[in-house]
Design a protein around this motif. Structure first.
Motif, mmCIF file in Angstrom:
data_model
loop_
_atom_site.group_PDB
_atom_site.id
_atom_site.type_symbol
_atom_site.label_atom_id
_atom_site.label_comp_id
_atom_site.label_asym_id
_atom_site.label_seq_id
_atom_site.Cartn_x
_atom_site.Cartn_y
_atom_site.Cartn_z
ATOM 1 N N VAL A 10 27.676 -3.515 -62.907
ATOM 2 C CA VAL A 10 28.579 -2.496 -62.391
ATOM 3 C C VAL A 10 28.101 -2.086 -61.004
ATOM 4 N N GLU A 11 28.515 -0.935 -60.530
ATOM 5 C CA GLU A 11 28.145 -0.492 -59.195
ATOM 6 C C GLU A 11 26.649 -0.234 -59.084
ATOM 7 N N ASP A 12 26.150 -0.310 -57.846
ATOM 8 C CA ASP A 12 24.744 -0.033 -57.524
ATOM 9 C C ASP A 12 23.787 -0.990 -58.225
ATOM 10 N N GLY A 13 24.232 -2.187 -58.565
ATOM 11 C CA GLY A 13 23.364 -3.178 -59.172
ATOM 12 C C GLY A 13 22.921 -2.859 -60.588
ATOM 13 N N GLN A 14 23.535 -1.872 -61.226
ATOM 14 C CA GLN A 14 23.181 -1.517 -62.597
ATOM 15 C C GLN A 14 23.960 -2.375 -63.585
ATOM 16 N N LYS A 15 23.457 -2.391 -64.803
ATOM 17 C CA LYS A 15 24.082 -3.185 -65.861
ATOM 18 C C LYS A 15 24.586 -2.252 -66.952
ATOM 19 N N ILE B 6 21.461 0.291 -75.270
ATOM 20 C CA ILE B 6 22.895 0.590 -75.361
ATOM 21 C C ILE B 6 23.156 2.030 -74.946
ATOM 22 N N LEU B 7 22.332 2.954 -75.456
ATOM 23 C CA LEU B 7 22.546 4.368 -75.178
ATOM 24 C C LEU B 7 22.283 4.690 -73.715
ATOM 25 N N GLU B 8 21.278 4.030 -73.132
ATOM 26 C CA GLU B 8 20.957 4.309 -71.730
ATOM 27 C C GLU B 8 22.022 3.799 -70.777
#
Length: 616
Positions: A149-154, A243-245
């Motif tokens: 997703v945005e900012d290189g996060q998953k 998953i929660l994070e």
């Protein structure tokens, strides 16, 4: 409280104790020395499919996917059935640490000239248009679809779409955005191939084999394979963390909740301070009286001390509401307490609803006791009518609404429709357990007597100012309790209608306690102001002051529907508002319950005794 719960959890883990339904399963390689109770086959189960654009979930087999007809479907508890979960075995089978490449499961072909095949194909297209999501399960863990997703996060979603659609204008919708190859106009792309990666953690020093810590999937339309991978950095107890994070705006959620708790605590302290200072001022005025003549010049609410326990209008209905509210309050408290201990976590599917229903059934005795005792204190004599209304009025309204919603689900062929046998079982629990317990509670409640007498002639209530009239006070009284729940309410509605996981039960329990305190303080304060204005009709007002929070809840639910959801279709809209009305009624009975009226009663009794002591 949180420290105590954390200590209990650590003690349970140290002692080797696992919560029911949450014990780890060990896996070993096939053909090698087996550890006791160690499995080599990894089974994949499928659940219902749902969508954020429709309230109607459907069973896995409704879309004509590859299915396993030989194996028996696992048993489901009451909560899973009520939530519409339909877990079934799948044809996907894996051997631990044995990679499987390009395994063909089945082939489905459709003839567009055949009406049955065309109907199946149209239903599949409808599912892709509404972005219906698969929900697969491995070792009680959701199979997650992780993407950037945005900012290189998953972001890891506990589900994955059945396919996607590219519009006639060439605009990709939903999952088609993540793949640039999906570029054909007015085309449906079904994800008929999946790459599944199963991560495990080997417990070397305990000789317990391996434990699965994650199951990830990548839907495709070209090739497929299956593989396993070891992950030593994730322990079994932490396998839900990734998953929660990755839930959206998680950090903002935690900050907002903490900020809300601080604000609510401050407001509750302010209300308590105002109430105590007002009482202190009245007591000081009594202490400054120098003569009997001054004492005879009564003022404020002492003028109505002989009328405050005069029976209210519609006392039968009020006592029934209070009895049902008692039942709901205790049920909610115990359910949240067990949820904080971890018994009702998302991993223990259906446990939350099962616990709530069973507790409600078993709490008929306090409901009957409270309703009967208050009705008798109002001077009521129709005890049979009171008991029957307590046992059937509020539960009957909820069941009637629920049954109508279930008829709609039946008509739409949704998996959320409750089977007829389950409805009969719910009615049996209601009539055979809850109703008799309500009669038992009412038997003891009618034995109690009310010790306070009232004047024979009712005192005339003077003209009230705008702020002491009933309706403005009730509207203002519900604002403060709603202010302490609306953030948590957003997360709860997300978990119900946007299919996100809710796991913050510790914060929810704190908000629950603060809500109870806030409702009590706000109601007592307004009750005191009204009595000072010589208006002694406080019973219904005390109930409705905090109960009006349910109206704000209903308004917020309408706002949430139009601003946050993408629900389309008449059936889905009716279902949303039908279930919302059930939640609003339950919340109305809960907030208006004795936490408001009973505390007002204790406050009045304490004040009368204090004034009597000062007079002597």
């Amino acid at each position: 409280m949180l420290q105590w719960l954390l200590g209990a959890a650590l003690l349970a883990r140290a002692a080797g104790f696992y919560l029911p339904g949450l014990a780890p399963v060990s896996f070993c390689e096939p053909g090698k020395d087996q550890v006791p109770d160690c499995k080599s086959t990894i089974e994949l189960f499928v659940n219902r499919l749902d969508s954020v654009e429709s309230v109607l979930p459907y069973e896995y087999t409704a879309f004509d996917f590859c299915s396993e007809k030989k194996m028996k479907r696992p048993s489901e508890n009451l909560g899973q059935v009520l939530f519409g979960e339909r877990i079934e075995p799948s044809p996907y089978k894996f051997e631990f640490k044995k990679p499987a490449m390009c395994q063909k499961v089945c082939t489905q072909t459709y003839d567009t000239n055949s009406p049955p095949d065309k109907a199946k194909l149209d239903f599949l297209k409808k599912g892709m248009l509404l972005n219906y999501q698969h929900h697969w399960i491995v070792d009680n863990m959701p199979v997650t679809w992780c993407y950037d997703v945005e900012d290189g996060q998953k972001f890891c979603n506990p589900g994955f779409p059945i396919g996607c659609y590219v519009t006639e204008a060439g605009r990709p919708k939903d999952a088609c955005v993540v793949n640039s190859n999906f570029n054909e106009k007015d085309a449906f792309y079904i994800f008929n191939h999946v790459d599944i990666t199963i991560h495990y953690h080997i417990v070397e020093h305990e000789q317990l084999g391996a434990r699965l810590v994650a199951a990830k999937i990548e839907p495709k339309s070209v090739t497929a394979n299956c593989k396993t991978g070891e992950d030593k950095n994730i322990r079994w107890a932490s396998r839900w963390d990734y998953i929660l994070e990755s839930m959206p705006h998680t950090n903002i959620q935690w900050f907002s909740i903490m900020n809300s708790l601080v604000i609510v605590l401050f407001l509750s302290g302010m209300v308590a301070m105002i109430m105590l200072r007002t009482l202190h001022k009245d007591i000081a005025r009594y202490n400054q009286m120098d003569s009997v003549e001054d004492a005879q010049e009564e003022f404020g609410w002492k003028l109505v001390h002989g009328d405050v326990f005069r029976p209210p209008r519609k006392g039968m209905l009020l006592s029934v509401f209070l009895g049902s509210g008692t039942q709901i309050f205790i049920m909610t408290f115990v359910t949240l307490f067990f949820a904080c201990l971890g018994f009702l976590s998302p991993a223990n599917r259906g446990a939350l609803m099962t616990c709530a229903v069973v507790l409600w059934v078993l709490l008929g005795t306090p409901a009957g006791y409270v309703a009967a005792r208050l009705y008798k204190s109002f001077g009521g004599e129709k005890w049979k009518t009171n008991v029957l209304l307590t046992a059937f009025l509020c539960p009957g309204v909820v069941f009637a609404d629920f049954f109508v919603m279930n008829l709609i689900l039946w008509g739409e062929g949704s998996s959320a429709a409750i089977p007829f046998g389950t409805l009969v079982a719910i009615l049996a629990l209601w009539f055979c357990i809850s109703v008799p317990l309500t009669f038992i509670g009412a038997y003891f409640g009618f034995k109690k007597t009310h010790p306070v007498r009232t004047n024979q002639i009712p005192r005339q209530v003077p003209e009230q100012s705008f702020y002491t009239k009933p309706f403005p006070g009730i509207i203002m009284g519900g604002i403060l309790p709603f202010g302490c729940i609306f953030i948590q309410l957003f997360f709860i509605l997300n978990s119900i209608w946007s299919h996100q996981m809710y796991y913050m039960f510790g914060f929810l329990f704190l908000v629950f306690i603060i809500l109870v305190i806030t409702c009590s303080e706000a109601t007592i304060l307004l009750c005191y102001f009204h009595l000072c204005a010589e208006d002694y009709h406080w019973q219904w007002r005390s109930f409705l002051t905090s109960g009006f929070t349910a109206v704000y809840f209903l308004v917020y639910a309408v706002h949430y529907f139009f601003s946050k959801l993408q629900i389309t279709g008449l059936a889905s809209t009716i279902l949303y508002f039908g279930y919302t009305m059930i939640m609003a009624l339950i919340f109305f009975l809960f907030t208006g319950w004795k936490i408001s009226l009973w505390n007002s009663f204790l406050f009045i009794m304490t004040y009368l005794l204090l004034m009597a002591f000062l007079d002597h």
